[in-house]
Design an enzyme around this catalytic site. Structure first.
Site, PDB file in Angstrom:
ATOM      1  CE  LYS A  54      38.334  28.868  39.220  1.00 24.37           C
ATOM      2  NZ  LYS A  54      38.409  29.910  40.221  1.00 24.37           N
ATOM      3  CD  GLN A  98      36.743  33.111  40.687  1.00 24.38           C
ATOM      4  OE1 GLN A  98      36.745  31.893  40.857  1.00 24.38           O
ATOM      5  NE2 GLN A  98      37.732  33.734  40.078  1.00 24.38           N
ATOM      6  CG  ASP A 121      40.531  28.785  46.145  1.00 31.95           C
ATOM      7  OD1 ASP A 121      41.070  28.390  45.101  1.00 31.95           O
ATOM      8  OD2 ASP A 121      39.930  29.865  46.248  1.00 31.95           O
TER       9      ASP A 121
HETATM   10  N1  GUN Z   1      40.416  34.568  41.480  1.00 33.83           N
HETATM   11  C1  GUN Z   1      41.468  34.433  40.644  1.00 33.83           C
HETATM   12  N2  GUN Z   1      42.129  33.286  40.885  1.00 33.83           N
HETATM   13  C2  GUN Z   1      41.481  32.684  41.905  1.00 33.83           C
HETATM   14  C3  GUN Z   1      41.699  31.460  42.616  1.00 33.83           C
HETATM   15  O1  GUN Z   1      42.643  30.689  42.372  1.00 33.83           O
HETATM   16  N3  GUN Z   1      40.816  31.199  43.612  1.00 33.83           N
HETATM   17  C4  GUN Z   1      39.801  32.042  43.920  1.00 33.83           C
HETATM   18  N4  GUN Z   1      38.981  31.705  44.918  1.00 33.83           N
HETATM   19  N5  GUN Z   1      39.570  33.185  43.287  1.00 33.83           N
HETATM   20  C5  GUN Z   1      40.416  33.491  42.287  1.00 33.83           C
END
Ligand code: GUN
Length: 297
Positions: A54, A98, A121
């Site tokens: 990311k 995350q 998100d």
């Molecule tokens: N863990 C796996 N996929 C995601 C996501 O799209 N957002 C977040 N915050 N954590 C994740």
């Protein structure tokens, strides 16, 4: 006949290039650099890889990003405090915590602390509610990525029977709500099934578009797929593989080889939905910065 492979890697590159152009415009017209804060608690190796990817994607698109690494034993209150600090920091237009979080931390308490205006998100109840209400602000990144992939490859879900296999808050529920909307890129007839569904195959075989998001390796087998269906595999599972240096390989929720003989189009793992999730995160962060530019204009 073998299915068309829908490459998330290729489509995400297009989306990221479009985001980069818009970011450059925002900088030149408003002297505004979009900013994303990523909070990583603990040392889950898969999460560390996702967070690193990311950050890299942000760099390439011209988005400022900062990762806040907290140790696995961080108390819940400290994570909430950090989120509140980030809510108040104008450098950041987006905040992502995350998931999964370590056991002592309640996921909802942390997600609900995020300012909905920075919830790139799309997992805050305000944003999930706006999605259900047909007036979305931030759509969760994986569902948005699935929609984008379908539309950019000519698989418009309108009028189709979409079967979602999975009921998570992060993918199953929001992707079902998204594709159900009376909107461009949606307007599907949506069924949701899950690991507790009796005779799952009887439901999945009805799908024109099958979205596999149950979180179980190779769970969708060829006998569960209708001839000619479009299959979107959201799963990313690590399975042991002694032939690999790492000791594992990544596999989706779909038994790829046999299913690709039945489907008309299919996403691979890796290189399918995963890269799209990141691209949509960038898109949401850009949109948040654009909104703040227009509010402050
Ligand atoms: N863990 C796996 N996929 C995601 C996501 O799209 N957002 C977040 N915050 N954590 C994740």
């Amino acid at each position: 006949m073998a299915a068309e492979i829908i490459s998330g890697t290729d489509i995400s590159k297009q989306v990221r290039a479009e985001v980069a152009e818009e970011v450059a415009l925002l900088k030149s017209q408003h002297q505004l650099v979009p900013g994303l804060a990523v909070v990583l608690v603990g040392d889950d190796p898969a999460s560390a890889v996702y967070v690193r990817n990311k950050g890299r994607a942000c760099d390439e698109a011209g988005i400022f990003s900062e990762t806040f690494n907290l140790s696995a034993d961080t108390p819940e209150d400290d994570v909430v405090e950090l989120v509140k600090k980030l809510n108040a920091d104008p450098k950041f237009h987006g905040i992502l915590v995350q998931l999964p979080l370590p056991k002592q931390i309640d996921e909802k308490t942390v997600l609900y602390a995020i300012d909905p205006d920075k919830d790139v998100d799309g997992l805050h109840p305000f944003n999930l509610g706006r999605l259900v209400g047909g007036d979305p602000v931030f759509v969760p990144c994986t569902p948005a990525g699935v929609q984008e992939m379908l539309m950019r490859t000519g698989h418009d879900p309108s009028g189709k029977h979409v079967v979602v296999c999975g009921r998570s808050n992060i993918v199953g529920k929001p992707v079902a709500m998204l594709l159900l909307q009376k909107m461009t890129g949606a307007n599907a007839t949506v069924s949701i099934c899950h690991t507790g569904t009796a005779d799952l195959g009887a439901i999945t075989r009805q799908a024109d578009i099958l979205i596999a998001a149950a979180g179980r390796a190779e769970f969708i087998t060829a006998d569960m797929v209708k001839e000619g269906a479009v299959v979107i595999d959201v799963g990313i599972n690590r399975v042991e593989d002694a032939s690999k240096k790492s000791g594992y390989r990544l596999t989706g929720d779909v038994d790829f080889g046999p299913v690709s003989e039945v489907a008309s189009a299919i996403t691979p793992v890796p290189g399918g939905v995963g890269p799209m999730t990141i691209a949509m995160l960038l898109k949401n962060t850009l949109a948040s910065a654009q909104r703040s530019a227009s509010t402050n204009a």
